[in-house]
Design a protein around this motif. Sequence first.
Motif, PDB file in Angstrom:
ATOM      1  N   UNK A 158       0.853  -1.188   0.000  1.00 48.40           N
ATOM      2  CA  UNK A 158       0.000   0.000   0.000  1.00 48.40           C
ATOM      3  C   UNK A 158       0.897   1.249   0.000  1.00 48.40           C
ATOM      4  N   UNK A 163       3.900   1.410  -1.111  1.00 52.53           N
ATOM      5  CA  UNK A 163       4.522   1.466  -2.445  1.00 52.53           C
ATOM      6  C   UNK A 163       3.572   2.138  -3.436  1.00 52.53           C
ATOM      7  N   UNK A 164       2.324   1.732  -3.370  1.00 52.12           N
ATOM      8  CA  UNK A 164       1.339   2.303  -4.298  1.00 52.12           C
ATOM      9  C   UNK A 164       1.251   3.815  -4.127  1.00 52.12           C
ATOM     10  N   UNK A 168       4.198   5.711  -5.595  1.00 52.28           N
ATOM     11  CA  UNK A 168       4.314   5.779  -7.050  1.00 52.28           C
ATOM     12  C   UNK A 168       3.052   6.304  -7.726  1.00 52.28           C
ATOM     13  N   UNK A 169       2.002   6.478  -6.944  1.00 50.94           N
ATOM     14  CA  UNK A 169       0.777   7.013  -7.531  1.00 50.94           C
ATOM     15  C   UNK A 169       0.706   8.524  -7.337  1.00 50.94           C
TER      16      UNK A 169
END
Lengths: 475, 218, 253
Positions: A414, A416-417, A420-421
Amino acid sequence: MGSQHLDFTANVTEALADRQLRANFKSALTGLMKKRVAVLPDEAERERMRDDAEAAKRNALAKLPELLERLERKCTENGIIVHWAETTAEANEIILGIMRSHDATKLVKGKSMVSEEMHLNHFLETHGIEALETDLGEFIIQLNHEPPSHIIVPAVHKNRQQVGRIFADNLEGIPYTDVVEELNAIARRTLREKFRTGHVGLSGVNFAVAETGTLVLVENEGNGRMCTTVPPVHVAVMGLEKVVESLSDLPPLLRLLTASATGQLVTTYVNCITSPRKEGERDGPKEIHLVILDNGRSKMLADAQLRRTLQCIRCGTCLNHCPVYIRIGGHAYGSVYPGPIGKILTPQIDGLADKGVLATASSLCNACEEVCPVRIPIPGIIRRMRTEAYDEKGDGVVKGHGAKKNLLETLVWKGWELTYRIPALNRFVVSMLGKFGDRLPNVGPLKAWTSVRTAPRFAPKSLHQLVKEEGIRHE
Amino acid sequence: MSSTARDRIFARLHAARTTVSPHVPQGGNWQAPMLDKAQRIELLKTRMETVRSEVHVVSEAEWPAKLLEVLKAREPKTLTYGHDAWFGGTLRSKVKGKGMPKLVPYGENVEAFRDELFGIDVGITSTLGGIAENGTLIVWPTPQEPRLLSLVPTVHVALLKADAIYSTLAEAMREMRWAEGMPTNALLISGPSKTADIEMTLAFGVHGPKELIVLVLE
Amino acid sequence: MAHTFTYPRDVKTVYYFGTCLVDMSFPQAGMAGIHLLRRAGVEVVFPQEQSCCGQPAYNSGFLEEARAVARAQIKAFSKADWPIVVPSGSCAGMMRHHYPEMFANDPEYFDVRKFSERIFELGDFLHNALHVQYKDKGKPVKVTWHSSCHAMREMGATAAAKALIGQLSNVELVEIEREYECCGFGGTFSIKQPEISAAMVADKVEDIRSTGASAILSGDCGCLMNIGGAMERAGVPVAPRHLAEFIWERING
């Protein structure tokens, strides 16, 4: 094996430490890779064969219930007795029943991966029946009480010296030798006596042709023909995915099976069995049984992606080309089906809780998919196993889905998301790594990484920054 | 028990129909090349020799002499064959005398003949044809020529008529109408029994014949 | 997987997707790629909102997170329909082949496919779309080459890379044994199965060492980080270099 707990990490450590084992695998598998290309030199022709082989198998899966019914009807008309088993336990009981109905105590076996899946030998032995492997490779490892390490060359992990010791230790009156010709001669003498005196012969099935009710077996040694011709009773076992629609499906499938498996244009024998001994015929079994096993296969059929696992023709070429299998060998997988195909087949049969770890043992290099004669998208299904193991959305279908779900990994990904989001967060994290990344504590993933490598370095300025500074157009 | 197992399996197989509508790619993209007669003989010979078969192309009249030559070189003690095979009479008239094997026709059921058969040196059979593409013999055993003739003796001699060599397996299946009636046992044979299970080292005659000798009759 | 792409003609402008690893650790390789494209007369546009292709999560079983990050990339490159050039075969393969798979059952599938068809690997694009010609100004040197598995098997980019190296007259390319074999990186594979990964990279390093080359070139920084880190730890004096950075240096003397 089967349902036993798998300590994959311990198996890997042990396998990697065994230099002899690694050398045996590397030399044998490199040879098989070269032979495959030598026998399929024209890439365009090879691809056309693969088109046909894939089409034949996918067609069969699309019509599976009809084709199995047709196979059953044709076989029955031809005098072959058909049995159905949902589980390996049922299949074992059926075979035991056949043995008992003939007061038979000696079974001579041709090579059959399904019988390995059933652990048939062990089952029969506990009921006082001798189940003897007659394929040379299988014979060697059975003497040494080991499972196969490769689905085509079961004793590929043994060198000639090791085989010589196994024979000397286990066969009466046999002195040690490491001359391959002599080892083969010993096996010939021992096993021909067993064929002559066996009560029932068992075989697998490479292709079952619904059109004619024909069981097709390919082999080089002749032991398969011995097992299916000399004893008065023949039992064939197959997974239900082995059926093909018609004889005309066979030419590309046979060509690719042998080319992929052993680098041969054709095996010594292609043995097509359609009925028991007929009136007036002087040999061949008087009775043939066909045991058709499900063991989780019908469940795979219900999923568009997973069903492609059932296209497999058990050629073993994905093992030969797998950089992981080449290094750890078949036993490390602790499963009947090792290598890439095992990574997708075994978790679906035995469940993700026990065998999900196998799907982590792939760098997703796609070598398997590149060579698979029937174009099974193995890497895609490996990813699917990983996704099912965490089952984020709760819509998994594979046995044991969600078994690997845990808070730590959920949070990591989560995070990581978000990184990068969300561009601002990404800029912040990358700049922090640029400033402090070289001082990360050497624990967790970084520790695993640095066991044989230096730590990754982080640039003081990111590409995002450099692009701006150097006046590259950016949006 | 197994009938209910069958029902449950088929219930799942049929149910899979409702969840998946599978894409099936088009077949019929590959076929091995069609060849003329001389090419078929040549390719079959090359392919079979590559896997250590011994192939002699001889005229219809010459084959008995070639067979005697093959036998002389090996000095077998016994030879088994089908008494009523088309070449049976020729065999009986030619294979006799000093240095020639004793002829043992496969004339009984295997139950009575098995022990003797496992000790016989040479088995000779006819063939229904050959396939050039993959270098194989097509053998459909019959009451006259049982299955084990081509498997149990140490040497297998096969007689193949050159006219019956097909270009490809697909052609053979079509021309011979396999789909209309398969025999008890149909075989393709490319060479002697072999294995590479020990260190990938090729060795011949692990269970079946150590030699395959093919006489192609032109 | 399809290796034959339709390359755009008369390219004037391209987008550049730098990849997360290049951004963090190999920005000079990323810049070299931009320089090579500009040198070929192409304007390069770098959307600042780009980050990562999403492959780490996709390959690890975290599909939802991968999809969220993928959507952000598709959005970042949506203002024009220029080709998107990627200095990594692996990230390019992800965006070219796996984005459509990830969104196969979603309404945006056709938009995703259009996006994916714009993805090209850098070396492949330089050679096959821009037909670049290079003049080597460097000293004689012996190098070897490693294709990432996805550059080779998903993007079919190996031949283009070797053709570019072949244009450099003072560069001798020595191929390594088992060139087709994975170096053992595999993203999170190297963390989840560190021992197997270590065995794979050790063999790769040995094969590289035995070529006698002074540099190992690749189009993928993931492989270079893995191989380079292992070579450094083992004291093997071969320099890991991204193809773009190497070419840029050679043609500038």
